[in-house]
Design a protein around this motif. Structure first.
Motif, PDB file in Angstrom:
ATOM      1  N   SER A 176       2.865  -6.760  -5.167  1.00  0.00           N
ATOM      2  CA  SER A 176       2.183  -6.125  -6.297  1.00  0.00           C
ATOM      3  C   SER A 176       1.111  -7.023  -6.895  1.00  0.00           C
ATOM      4  O   SER A 176       0.129  -6.538  -7.474  1.00  0.00           O
ATOM      5  CB  SER A 176       3.196  -5.733  -7.371  1.00  0.00           C
ATOM      6  OG  SER A 176       3.890  -6.883  -7.854  1.00  0.00           O
ATOM      7  N   ALA A 177       1.265  -8.323  -6.750  1.00  0.00           N
ATOM      8  CA  ALA A 177       0.298  -9.266  -7.327  1.00  0.00           C
ATOM      9  C   ALA A 177      -0.878  -9.543  -6.395  1.00  0.00           C
ATOM     10  O   ALA A 177      -1.935  -9.986  -6.841  1.00  0.00           O
ATOM     11  CB  ALA A 177       1.001 -10.589  -7.654  1.00  0.00           C
ATOM     12  N   PHE A 178      -0.714  -9.271  -5.097  1.00  0.00           N
ATOM     13  CA  PHE A 178      -1.642  -9.755  -4.077  1.00  0.00           C
ATOM     14  C   PHE A 178      -3.075  -9.270  -4.261  1.00  0.00           C
ATOM     15  O   PHE A 178      -4.027  -9.991  -3.961  1.00  0.00           O
ATOM     16  CB  PHE A 178      -1.126  -9.337  -2.693  1.00  0.00           C
ATOM     17  CG  PHE A 178      -1.874  -9.947  -1.546  1.00  0.00           C
ATOM     18  CD1 PHE A 178      -1.659 -11.272  -1.181  1.00  0.00           C
ATOM     19  CD2 PHE A 178      -2.794  -9.191  -0.824  1.00  0.00           C
ATOM     20  CE1 PHE A 178      -2.350 -11.838  -0.125  1.00  0.00           C
ATOM     21  CE2 PHE A 178      -3.483  -9.748   0.245  1.00  0.00           C
ATOM     22  CZ  PHE A 178      -3.267 -11.071   0.594  1.00  0.00           C
ATOM     23  N   ALA A 179      -3.232  -8.069  -4.756  1.00  0.00           N
ATOM     24  CA  ALA A 179      -4.586  -7.521  -4.905  1.00  0.00           C
ATOM     25  C   ALA A 179      -5.423  -8.300  -5.908  1.00  0.00           C
ATOM     26  O   ALA A 179      -6.643  -8.412  -5.759  1.00  0.00           O
ATOM     27  CB  ALA A 179      -4.508  -6.048  -5.323  1.00  0.00           C
ATOM     28  N   ASP A 180      -4.772  -8.880  -6.908  1.00  0.00           N
ATOM     29  CA  ASP A 180      -5.510  -9.531  -7.990  1.00  0.00           C
ATOM     30  C   ASP A 180      -5.362 -11.044  -8.031  1.00  0.00           C
ATOM     31  O   ASP A 180      -6.162 -11.730  -8.686  1.00  0.00           O
ATOM     32  CB  ASP A 180      -5.054  -8.964  -9.342  1.00  0.00           C
ATOM     33  CG  ASP A 180      -5.277  -7.463  -9.443  1.00  0.00           C
ATOM     34  OD1 ASP A 180      -6.383  -7.015  -9.098  1.00  0.00           O
ATOM     35  OD2 ASP A 180      -4.337  -6.748  -9.831  1.00  0.00           O
ATOM     36  N   ALA A 181      -4.355 -11.581  -7.367  1.00  0.00           N
ATOM     37  CA  ALA A 181      -4.112 -13.027  -7.417  1.00  0.00           C
ATOM     38  C   ALA A 181      -3.424 -13.469  -6.137  1.00  0.00           C
ATOM     39  O   ALA A 181      -2.802 -12.660  -5.438  1.00  0.00           O
ATOM     40  CB  ALA A 181      -3.257 -13.385  -8.634  1.00  0.00           C
ATOM     41  N   LEU A 182      -3.552 -14.758  -5.850  1.00  0.00           N
ATOM     42  CA  LEU A 182      -2.883 -15.336  -4.686  1.00  0.00           C
ATOM     43  C   LEU A 182      -1.452 -15.703  -5.088  1.00  0.00           C
ATOM     44  O   LEU A 182      -1.241 -16.613  -5.897  1.00  0.00           O
ATOM     45  CB  LEU A 182      -3.633 -16.583  -4.214  1.00  0.00           C
ATOM     46  CG  LEU A 182      -2.978 -17.422  -3.110  1.00  0.00           C
ATOM     47  CD1 LEU A 182      -2.691 -16.580  -1.872  1.00  0.00           C
ATOM     48  CD2 LEU A 182      -3.854 -18.609  -2.747  1.00  0.00           C
TER      49      LEU A 182
END
Length: 339
Positions: free
Chosen positions: A70-76
């Motif tokens: 869920s975080a991958f699109a906006d942050a590493l």
């Protein structure tokens, strides 16, 4: 393709090498490259410092694997494994070895525990690890030991280099060339080919794999005139494999196995030693070949290159092999989900 719900577990590799570089660049291009979600097991300070050096804006999200997708699109996404000191790009230090090893151990544990879909490893510097007391010839052997301990099974790892034009497997890996003839046995060749054939079916979806088996000596030994290993070891191994229903043929002269028309006859080349396999593989796919470990109870891929300390932090490292490794890992994972 139905993507697995779990992220890939990506290790940082040696923090002074290009592992951080290619990871940052790959994530920055995640949309255009269509990358699957992954979580980096490494030091957030190393990534932040390297991103600054490369001039790339990267947001880091410290999390567990369950939150990575869920975080991958906006942050590493990063699962922190601190090195413990300030790492300088291009300057390897034995003090980083323990963090490098822990990242690999953690990635394997997460995958075995079904918290990650596959292990993808960035390059390590074996000389640095040896200085810290690392007791394995390389990644492949270490992963096999971890797998055996975590799953309580006997593991026989096989290294395959897979590129768009060629797949190769060396029967012997990280040993001196002078030791290859004594290390080769008919049983080793047969066991290696069994593992390769089974995993090409299970992990790559090739229904009836064709295995071209290279000879050890020039001209495949000329029926014993230029060495007897081809006649006495390799040929009997191919006969045994065919009895078992595996389409293996050889021994073939290695100098005629890798041109365009020859490669169309097989799905993988089984080679007798490291450079016999890796020279043609890298010549035909240096930037986009992938190191795949077969025979493990989990998926493991890796870029087919080293740490490249000499160019770390300079913004010129090519991320193509890491991208290929990530995509191959998720393709294999998706195939197993479908199965």
């Amino acid at each position: 393709m139905t993507l697995p719900s779990l992220p890939l577990a990506l290790t940082q590799g040696d923090p002074a090498g290009i592992g951080p570089d290619v990871t940052i660049v790959a994530w920055a291009k995640r949309r255009e490259l269509g990358l699957p979600p992954f979580i980096l097991l490494g030091d957030p300070d190393v990534i932040a410092s390297r991103a600054n050096l490369l001039g790339i804006d990267v947001s880091l999200h410290i999390c567990e694997p369950e939150d990575a997708a869920s975080a991958f699109a906006d942050a590493l996404p990063v699962l922190p494994i601190p090195v413990g000191f300030e790492v300088q790009a291009g300057q390897p230090h034995v003090g980083a070895a323990l963090a490098t090893i822990k990242a690999i151990e953690t990635a394997v544990s997460l995958t075995v525990e079904k918290r990650a879909s596959a292990v993808v490893t960035n390059p390590i510097a074996k000389s640095v690890l040896y200085e810290a007391g690392f007791g394995f010839p390389g990644h492949t052997e270490f992963l096999a030991d971890l797998a055996a301990k975590l799953t309580d099974t006997t593991v026989s790892p096989v290294m395959m280099i897979a590129g768009p034009k060629l797949r190769v497997v060396p029967v012997t890996i990280h040993i001196p060339v002078k030791d290859v003839p004594s290390a080769l046995t008919e049983e080793l060749i047969v066991r290696t080919c069994r593992i390769v054939a089974a995993d090409l079916v299970e992990k790559f979806g090739i229904e009836a794999p064709r295995l071209a088996v290279a000879g050890l000596n020039p001209h495949a030994g000329e029926d014993g005139a230029i060495g007897t290993e081809d006649r006495d070891l390799i040929h009997p191994a191919t006969i045994q494999l065919r009895k078992e229903g595996i389409d293996a043929f050889g021994p073939l002269p290695a100098d005629t196995m890798f041109h365009d028309s020859a490669r169309r006859r097989y799905d993988v080349a089984i080679c007798m030693y490291h450079d016999q396999a890796l020279i043609p593989a890298k010549a035909l796919g240096f930037d986009d070949s992938v190191n795949v470990t077969l025979g493990l109870p989990f998926i493991r891929t890796s870029p087919d290159h080293g740490t490249a300390f000499g160019i770390a932090g300079q913004g010129i490292a090519n991320e193509s092999s890491l991208v290929a490794a990530l995509k191959m890992a998720v393709q294999i994972a998706a195939r197993q989900v479908k199965a």
